[in-house]
Design a protein around this motif. Structure first.
Motif, mmCIF file in Angstrom:
data_model
loop_
_atom_site.group_PDB
_atom_site.id
_atom_site.type_symbol
_atom_site.label_atom_id
_atom_site.label_comp_id
_atom_site.label_asym_id
_atom_site.label_seq_id
_atom_site.Cartn_x
_atom_site.Cartn_y
_atom_site.Cartn_z
ATOM 1 N N THR A 202 -16.819 1.558 1.546
ATOM 2 C CA THR A 202 -16.199 0.624 0.612
ATOM 3 C C THR A 202 -15.503 -0.496 1.380
ATOM 4 O O THR A 202 -15.321 -0.421 2.597
ATOM 5 C CB THR A 202 -15.177 1.361 -0.268
ATOM 6 N N GLN A 203 -15.079 -1.522 0.654
ATOM 7 C CA GLN A 203 -14.385 -2.634 1.292
ATOM 8 C C GLN A 203 -12.941 -2.267 1.654
ATOM 9 O O GLN A 203 -12.392 -2.772 2.623
ATOM 10 C CB GLN A 203 -14.374 -3.842 0.354
ATOM 11 N N ILE A 204 -12.347 -1.359 0.872
ATOM 12 C CA ILE A 204 -10.924 -1.040 1.026
ATOM 13 C C ILE A 204 -10.723 0.469 0.948
ATOM 14 O O ILE A 204 -11.399 1.153 0.167
ATOM 15 C CB ILE A 204 -10.084 -1.729 -0.072
ATOM 16 N N ILE A 205 -9.803 0.991 1.757
ATOM 17 C CA ILE A 205 -9.324 2.370 1.642
ATOM 18 C C ILE A 205 -7.866 2.309 1.186
ATOM 19 O O ILE A 205 -7.067 1.558 1.746
ATOM 20 C CB ILE A 205 -9.400 3.128 2.980
ATOM 21 N N VAL A 206 -7.544 3.115 0.181
ATOM 22 C CA VAL A 206 -6.163 3.172 -0.311
ATOM 23 C C VAL A 206 -5.634 4.590 -0.077
ATOM 24 O O VAL A 206 -5.908 5.498 -0.869
ATOM 25 C CB VAL A 206 -6.069 2.806 -1.800
ATOM 26 N N PRO A 207 -4.885 4.815 1.017
ATOM 27 C CA PRO A 207 -4.301 6.127 1.274
ATOM 28 C C PRO A 207 -2.839 6.151 0.836
ATOM 29 O O PRO A 207 -2.283 5.148 0.388
ATOM 30 C CB PRO A 207 -4.402 6.250 2.793
ATOM 31 N N ASP A 208 -2.228 7.319 0.990
ATOM 32 C CA ASP A 208 -0.792 7.440 0.807
ATOM 33 C C ASP A 208 -0.110 7.055 2.120
ATOM 34 O O ASP A 208 -0.778 6.715 3.100
ATOM 35 C CB ASP A 208 -0.431 8.875 0.403
ATOM 36 N N ASN A 209 1.212 7.130 2.157
ATOM 37 C CA ASN A 209 1.948 6.716 3.352
ATOM 38 C C ASN A 209 2.236 7.890 4.288
ATOM 39 O O ASN A 209 3.320 7.971 4.868
ATOM 40 C CB ASN A 209 3.255 6.034 2.940
ATOM 41 N N LEU A 210 1.307 8.808 4.443
ATOM 42 C CA LEU A 210 1.488 9.901 5.380
ATOM 43 C C LEU A 210 1.338 9.402 6.811
ATOM 44 O O LEU A 210 0.730 8.365 7.068
ATOM 45 C CB LEU A 210 0.505 11.025 5.098
ATOM 46 N N LYS A 211 1.899 10.166 7.760
ATOM 47 C CA LYS A 211 1.949 9.712 9.156
ATOM 48 C C LYS A 211 0.572 9.560 9.775
ATOM 49 O O LYS A 211 0.402 8.802 10.722
ATOM 50 C CB LYS A 211 2.797 10.675 9.983
ATOM 51 N N ALA A 212 -0.402 10.292 9.284
ATOM 52 C CA ALA A 212 -1.751 10.196 9.851
ATOM 53 C C ALA A 212 -2.396 8.851 9.551
ATOM 54 O O ALA A 212 -3.365 8.476 10.209
ATOM 55 C CB ALA A 212 -2.633 11.323 9.312
ATOM 56 N N SER A 213 -1.871 8.111 8.564
ATOM 57 C CA SER A 213 -2.458 6.820 8.226
ATOM 58 C C SER A 213 -1.512 5.651 8.452
ATOM 59 O O SER A 213 -1.943 4.562 8.821
ATOM 60 C CB SER A 213 -2.925 6.810 6.764
ATOM 61 N N VAL A 214 -0.202 5.845 8.234
ATOM 62 C CA VAL A 214 0.741 4.736 8.300
ATOM 63 C C VAL A 214 1.912 5.099 9.206
ATOM 64 O O VAL A 214 2.520 6.166 9.054
ATOM 65 C CB VAL A 214 1.267 4.369 6.895
ATOM 66 N N THR A 215 2.203 4.227 10.158
ATOM 67 C CA THR A 215 3.366 4.413 11.028
ATOM 68 C C THR A 215 4.631 3.830 10.405
ATOM 69 O O THR A 215 5.694 4.441 10.438
ATOM 70 C CB THR A 215 3.119 3.757 12.397
ATOM 71 N N LYS A 216 4.493 2.639 9.803
ATOM 72 C CA LYS A 216 5.637 1.992 9.167
ATOM 73 C C LYS A 216 5.138 1.127 8.031
ATOM 74 O O LYS A 216 4.168 0.386 8.171
ATOM 75 C CB LYS A 216 6.407 1.141 10.191
ATOM 76 N N HIS A 217 5.799 1.239 6.858
ATOM 77 C CA HIS A 217 5.381 0.464 5.688
ATOM 78 C C HIS A 217 6.622 -0.006 4.938
ATOM 79 O O HIS A 217 7.301 0.775 4.285
ATOM 80 C CB HIS A 217 4.486 1.301 4.770
ATOM 81 N N THR A 218 6.931 -1.288 5.076
ATOM 82 C CA THR A 218 8.025 -1.896 4.333
ATOM 83 C C THR A 218 7.483 -3.139 3.633
ATOM 84 O O THR A 218 6.317 -3.509 3.791
ATOM 85 C CB THR A 218 9.181 -2.284 5.271
ATOM 86 N N SER A 219 8.338 -3.781 2.859
ATOM 87 C CA SER A 219 7.912 -4.990 2.160
ATOM 88 C C SER A 219 7.605 -6.125 3.123
ATOM 89 O O SER A 219 6.873 -7.057 2.795
ATOM 90 C CB SER A 219 9.000 -5.424 1.170
#
Length: 516
Positions: A202-219
């Motif tokens: 697909t063009q986009i993957i939408v995961p949750d903010n678990l550590k295996a996918s995201v290190t830091k997520h803020t606005s």
């Protein structure tokens, strides 16, 4: 009003066309048209209570309602097909529709009516509605909240198995797989399997903010796990994590997780599996039933919707699946090596005391500085403390030391001259310990920093003429003395040249005095 429902019910009972026409007081031509159109659109008995004559007419002849208004009719099949293309929206299609109406001098529908009529069409005729989701655009992924179990054969203990779920929002086709861990390695592996199951990316993957996918997520900032970002690049897709505490950003997979928990995990509650492979075989069977289960409010199922509505829009898979790599950071040691799992790999000595990024795969260790690769080694396995050192990474003096072998010494001496070669061969032949001889030769080789090849060869020639037992120490002494003598000789020659060049200067003798 035509008795659509009665015509279809009589036909289902096996009544002939002539009998149906007589019973409903319609022509046989009209009855045949309605029956053929219903078969084409797969409208078969028994009919639901909501399928009145008005509903059936709108289903079989959607254009009638639109034509009665005197407005330009809508080509719903064209609209549905165009929406599957990248960057095409209902707003764009309505704009084109308005332009066509002006050309044909017809009254166009407003955008709101345009969307409403298409929504009704898609709900009745298509398994998916492309207003909200485009085919092949998004894959939503998450771990199921409920866990499955496998049984340890030796102890009988129940071990938790975590179920991964991936969903394509357009067709709602889902994939599920159980793992014994939710670590990064498992996370990457199930993504590989999900894409293989769908047969494309697909063009986009939408995961949750678990550590295996995201290190830091803020606005203001989004930092992905380096391995997960690399996997996305391999599949030519983009990771867009759901906002923190915003489950509606991946509502499709949230709904699928709930359904999978019921239809698969709960359905297997009494099934005893003794390995993760056995559990996944059972999940595979339940998953096939789940994806082929008919929609409650639409025709078809998830698999048929995927085959007809979404499969064509997926991007092709790469030639090989992504191979897991792990990123780490390390500081380059004074010996220009980095330590990775008790193994040591060299980097150029210019990076000593610098912080570098290290990419680990099954076969390679790659070192990066400021996103630029500066070293690459074959990964070492086995006994701890092994070294992988590349000659190009060493300082010059280290290269000289490492290069000390009898063959290298003879090759170097041969490049200097025949007398030097005789001295080196003598030292190698007469030394009791080869290492000691090589250290002496290394000391002589370092003299090349201060002296030319001609000077070294001349000193060796002088040593051979003076003694039959030449030593490196005697050669170094001669080099030093020769250098000093050469300097004095040069100075004397310069002085004489100066006096000769300035002979026109009048001394005391010129005036009848005496030179002192």
């Amino acid at each position: 009003m035509i008795h659509y429902r009665k015509i279809l019910e009589l036909r289902a009972e096996g009544i002939s066309l002539r009998g149906i026409a007589t019973s409903t007081n319609h022509s046989r031509q009209k009855v045949t048209e309605i029956i053929d159109l219903a078969e084409k659109k797969e409208l078969v008995c028994p009919l639901d209570e909501i399928m009145t004559d008005v509903w059936i007419e709108a289903f079989l002849y959607p254009e009638k309602t639109l034509e009665a208004s005197g407005r330009q009719p809508l080509d719903f099949d064209y609209i549905h097909q165009e929406l599957a293309k990248p960057n095409v929206t209902l707003s764009l299609l309505h704009h084109e529709y308005e332009a066509e109406c002006r050309t044909n001098q017809k009254i166009p529908y407003s955008y709101r009516s345009f969307v409403r009529h298409y929504s009704k069409y898609a709900d009745k005729h298509k398994a998916t509605l492309r207003i909200r989701r485009k085919p092949g655009e998004i894959m939503e992924v998450d771990w199921a909240g409920s866990t499955a179990f496998i049984i340890d054969r030796d102890t009988g203990e129940k071990l938790k198995a975590y179920v991964f779920v991936a969903t394509l929002p357009c067709s709602q086709l889902s994939y599920a797989e159980a793992t014994l861990s939710m670590d990064l390695q498992s996370w990457i592996r199930v993504h590989n399997h999900a894409y293989a199951y769908f047969g494309g990316t697909t063009q986009i993957i939408v995961p949750d903010n678990l550590k295996a996918s995201v290190t830091k997520h803020t606005s203001q900032e989004l930092i992905l796990n380096p391995t997960y970002r690399e996997m996305a690049e391999h599949y030519n897709t983009v990771v867009m994590p759901a906002r923190v505490r915003a489950p509606k950003d991946k509502s499709s997979v949230e709904g699928s997780v709930s359904t999978v928990s019921t239809r698969i995990i709960a359905a297997l509650r009494n099934t005893q599996c003794f390995s993760i492979d056995e559990l996944n075989e059972a999940i595979e069977q339940k998953l096939a039933d789940f994806n082929q289960r008919a929609f409650t409010r639409k025709q078809g199922n998830r698999l048929s919707a995927f085959e007809t509505e979404e499969k064509f829009a997926l991007s092709p898979l790469p030639a090989t699946p992504y191979k897991l790599s792990v990123w780490r950071t390390a500081k380059v040691r004074p010996d220009y090596h980095v330590s990775v799992e008790s193994m040591f790999y060299s980097v150029p000595y210019e990076y000593i005391n610098r912080q570098v990024d290290i990419r680990l795969s099954e076969t390679l260790v790659e070192v990066y500085f400021n996103h630029m690769r500066v070293a690459s080694h074959k990964r070492l396995y086995g006994k701890f403390g092994q070294l992988s050192t590349m000659r190009d990474h060493m300082p010059d003096n280290h290269k000289l030391f490492v290069d000390q072998t009898p063959e290298a010494a003879i090759e170097w001496a041969n490049s200097i001259g025949s007398c030097t070669l005789k001295v080196i061969e003598y030292i190698l032949d007469t030394a009791q310990i080869e290492k000691q001889a090589l250290q002496s030769i290394f000391s002589l080789k370092r003299s090349e920093r201060k002296y030319t090849k001609y000077e070294i060869e001349r000193a060796c020639k002088m040593v051979i003429s003076l003694t039959q037992r030449p030593t490196v120490k005697s050669i170094q002494t001669l080099l030093k003395n020769n250098k000093k003598n050469d300097a004095e000789q040069t100075l004397k020659q310069n002085t004489e040249m100066t006096e000769n060049n300035y002979g026109f200067t009048r001394g005391a003798s010129y005036y009848g005095g005496e030179d002192k």
